[in-house]
Design a protein around this motif. Structure first.
Motif, PDB file in Angstrom:
ATOM      1  N   ARG A 197      -4.379  -2.381   3.902  1.00  0.00           N
ATOM      2  CA  ARG A 197      -5.410  -2.469   4.946  1.00  0.00           C
ATOM      3  C   ARG A 197      -5.629  -1.073   5.511  1.00  0.00           C
ATOM      4  O   ARG A 197      -4.675  -0.377   5.855  1.00  0.00           O
ATOM      5  CB  ARG A 197      -4.980  -3.427   6.057  1.00  0.00           C
ATOM      6  CG  ARG A 197      -4.753  -4.834   5.546  1.00  0.00           C
ATOM      7  CD  ARG A 197      -4.544  -5.842   6.640  1.00  0.00           C
ATOM      8  NE  ARG A 197      -3.475  -5.463   7.563  1.00  0.00           N
ATOM      9  CZ  ARG A 197      -3.007  -6.257   8.522  1.00  0.00           C
ATOM     10  NH1 ARG A 197      -3.508  -7.465   8.693  1.00  0.00           N
ATOM     11  NH2 ARG A 197      -2.047  -5.844   9.314  1.00  0.00           N
ATOM     12  N   VAL A 254       4.554  -1.141   7.234  1.00  0.00           N
ATOM     13  CA  VAL A 254       4.852  -2.075   6.147  1.00  0.00           C
ATOM     14  C   VAL A 254       5.305  -3.367   6.799  1.00  0.00           C
ATOM     15  O   VAL A 254       6.331  -3.406   7.477  1.00  0.00           O
ATOM     16  CB  VAL A 254       5.931  -1.510   5.209  1.00  0.00           C
ATOM     17  CG1 VAL A 254       6.259  -2.511   4.114  1.00  0.00           C
ATOM     18  CG2 VAL A 254       5.461  -0.187   4.600  1.00  0.00           C
ATOM     19  N   ASP A 255       4.484  -4.394   6.631  1.00  0.00           N
ATOM     20  CA  ASP A 255       4.728  -5.678   7.303  1.00  0.00           C
ATOM     21  C   ASP A 255       4.950  -5.476   8.798  1.00  0.00           C
ATOM     22  O   ASP A 255       5.838  -6.071   9.403  1.00  0.00           O
ATOM     23  CB  ASP A 255       5.891  -6.424   6.653  1.00  0.00           C
ATOM     24  CG  ASP A 255       5.561  -6.893   5.245  1.00  0.00           C
ATOM     25  OD1 ASP A 255       4.365  -7.118   4.942  1.00  0.00           O
ATOM     26  OD2 ASP A 255       6.495  -7.034   4.434  1.00  0.00           O
ATOM     27  N   GLY A 256       4.152  -4.582   9.392  1.00  0.00           N
ATOM     28  CA  GLY A 256       4.168  -4.367  10.834  1.00  0.00           C
ATOM     29  C   GLY A 256       5.205  -3.388  11.343  1.00  0.00           C
ATOM     30  O   GLY A 256       5.298  -3.161  12.543  1.00  0.00           O
ATOM     31  N   GLU A 282      -9.914  -3.646   3.071  1.00  0.00           N
ATOM     32  CA  GLU A 282      -8.660  -4.170   2.530  1.00  0.00           C
ATOM     33  C   GLU A 282      -8.790  -4.296   1.023  1.00  0.00           C
ATOM     34  O   GLU A 282      -9.889  -4.541   0.512  1.00  0.00           O
ATOM     35  CB  GLU A 282      -8.408  -5.544   3.146  1.00  0.00           C
ATOM     36  CG  GLU A 282      -7.138  -6.221   2.747  1.00  0.00           C
ATOM     37  CD  GLU A 282      -6.933  -7.539   3.467  1.00  0.00           C
ATOM     38  OE1 GLU A 282      -6.846  -8.562   2.771  1.00  0.00           O
ATOM     39  OE2 GLU A 282      -6.872  -7.554   4.708  1.00  0.00           O
ATOM     40  N   LEU A 342       0.680  -5.798  -3.545  1.00  0.00           N
ATOM     41  CA  LEU A 342       0.635  -5.383  -2.152  1.00  0.00           C
ATOM     42  C   LEU A 342      -0.769  -5.620  -1.613  1.00  0.00           C
ATOM     43  O   LEU A 342      -1.738  -5.619  -2.360  1.00  0.00           O
ATOM     44  CB  LEU A 342       0.948  -3.887  -2.041  1.00  0.00           C
ATOM     45  CG  LEU A 342       2.272  -3.411  -2.614  1.00  0.00           C
ATOM     46  CD1 LEU A 342       2.320  -1.894  -2.634  1.00  0.00           C
ATOM     47  CD2 LEU A 342       3.422  -3.989  -1.830  1.00  0.00           C
ATOM     48  N   THR A 343      -0.871  -5.798  -0.312  1.00  0.00           N
ATOM     49  CA  THR A 343      -2.163  -5.827   0.367  1.00  0.00           C
ATOM     50  C   THR A 343      -2.259  -4.548   1.181  1.00  0.00           C
ATOM     51  O   THR A 343      -1.391  -4.270   2.016  1.00  0.00           O
ATOM     52  CB  THR A 343      -2.284  -7.045   1.301  1.00  0.00           C
ATOM     53  OG1 THR A 343      -2.164  -8.231   0.516  1.00  0.00           O
ATOM     54  CG2 THR A 343      -3.615  -7.043   2.033  1.00  0.00           C
ATOM     55  N   GLN A 349       7.037   2.779   8.446  1.00  0.00           N
ATOM     56  CA  GLN A 349       7.818   3.154   7.257  1.00  0.00           C
ATOM     57  C   GLN A 349       7.833   4.676   7.173  1.00  0.00           C
ATOM     58  O   GLN A 349       6.794   5.299   6.978  1.00  0.00           O
ATOM     59  CB  GLN A 349       7.176   2.558   6.005  1.00  0.00           C
ATOM     60  CG  GLN A 349       7.843   2.920   4.724  1.00  0.00           C
ATOM     61  CD  GLN A 349       9.033   2.048   4.396  1.00  0.00           C
ATOM     62  OE1 GLN A 349       9.168   0.972   4.924  1.00  0.00           O
ATOM     63  NE2 GLN A 349       9.900   2.527   3.554  1.00  0.00           N
ATOM     64  N   ALA A 390       4.177  -7.081   0.185  1.00  0.00           N
ATOM     65  CA  ALA A 390       4.064  -6.492   1.521  1.00  0.00           C
ATOM     66  C   ALA A 390       2.605  -6.208   1.875  1.00  0.00           C
ATOM     67  O   ALA A 390       1.759  -6.022   1.014  1.00  0.00           O
ATOM     68  CB  ALA A 390       4.868  -5.196   1.604  1.00  0.00           C
ATOM     69  N   THR A 391       2.352  -6.172   3.180  1.00  0.00           N
ATOM     70  CA  THR A 391       1.082  -5.686   3.702  1.00  0.00           C
ATOM     71  C   THR A 391       1.320  -4.286   4.234  1.00  0.00           C
ATOM     72  O   THR A 391       2.219  -4.065   5.053  1.00  0.00           O
ATOM     73  CB  THR A 391       0.561  -6.596   4.828  1.00  0.00           C
ATOM     74  OG1 THR A 391       0.308  -7.893   4.279  1.00  0.00           O
ATOM     75  CG2 THR A 391      -0.726  -6.048   5.431  1.00  0.00           C
ATOM     76  N   VAL A 392       0.531  -3.338   3.734  1.00  0.00           N
ATOM     77  CA  VAL A 392       0.674  -1.935   4.119  1.00  0.00           C
ATOM     78  C   VAL A 392      -0.569  -1.529   4.896  1.00  0.00           C
ATOM     79  O   VAL A 392      -1.685  -1.586   4.375  1.00  0.00           O
ATOM     80  CB  VAL A 392       0.846  -1.030   2.886  1.00  0.00           C
ATOM     81  CG1 VAL A 392       0.954   0.435   3.305  1.00  0.00           C
ATOM     82  CG2 VAL A 392       2.058  -1.465   2.061  1.00  0.00           C
ATOM     83  N   ASP A 393      -0.378  -1.155   6.159  1.00  0.00           N
ATOM     84  CA  ASP A 393      -1.473  -0.658   6.998  1.00  0.00           C
ATOM     85  C   ASP A 393      -1.478   0.857   6.934  1.00  0.00           C
ATOM     86  O   ASP A 393      -0.445   1.499   7.126  1.00  0.00           O
ATOM     87  CB  ASP A 393      -1.286  -1.111   8.446  1.00  0.00           C
ATOM     88  CG  ASP A 393      -1.397  -2.604   8.603  1.00  0.00           C
ATOM     89  OD1 ASP A 393      -2.127  -3.256   7.828  1.00  0.00           O
ATOM     90  OD2 ASP A 393      -0.758  -3.153   9.527  1.00  0.00           O
TER      91      ASP A 393
END
Length: 83
Positions: free
Chosen positions: A8, A56-58, A21, A5-6, A61, A72-75
């Motif tokens: 941010r 999660v991916d924009g 990140e 996962l990434t 969640q 996935a990218t998790v902000d």
């Protein structure tokens, strides 16, 4: 093994983590991810993660127990003051 996962971080989450990140292991739920990140960065970030919102991916969640999609990218978005 699931793809990494990434993660941010924004605002207070970024300050608590000390990074903008970073990668994290895949195959985790948000609750599991929060545990991993809290151990990695300490109680200050763990406290932020308890009240943060996650994209999660924009997409927001809400289910913190559902496994996250691979790669996935998790902000991490802490509560924001003001209006």
């Amino acid at each position: 093994m699931s793809a990494e996962l990434t993660i941010r971080y924004f605002a207070a989450a970024r300050a608590a983590a000390g990074v903008r990140e970073e990668p994290a292991p895949g195959g985790l739920s948000l609750d599991e991810l929060a545990d991993v990140l809290g151990i990695r960065h300490g109680e200050r970030l763990a406290a932020v993660l308890k009240v943060a919102s996650f994209l999660v991916d924009g997409v927001v969640q809400h289910d913190r127990e559902q496994p996250l999609p691979p790669a996935a990218t998790v902000d991490v978005l802490p509560p924001f003051a003001g209006g």
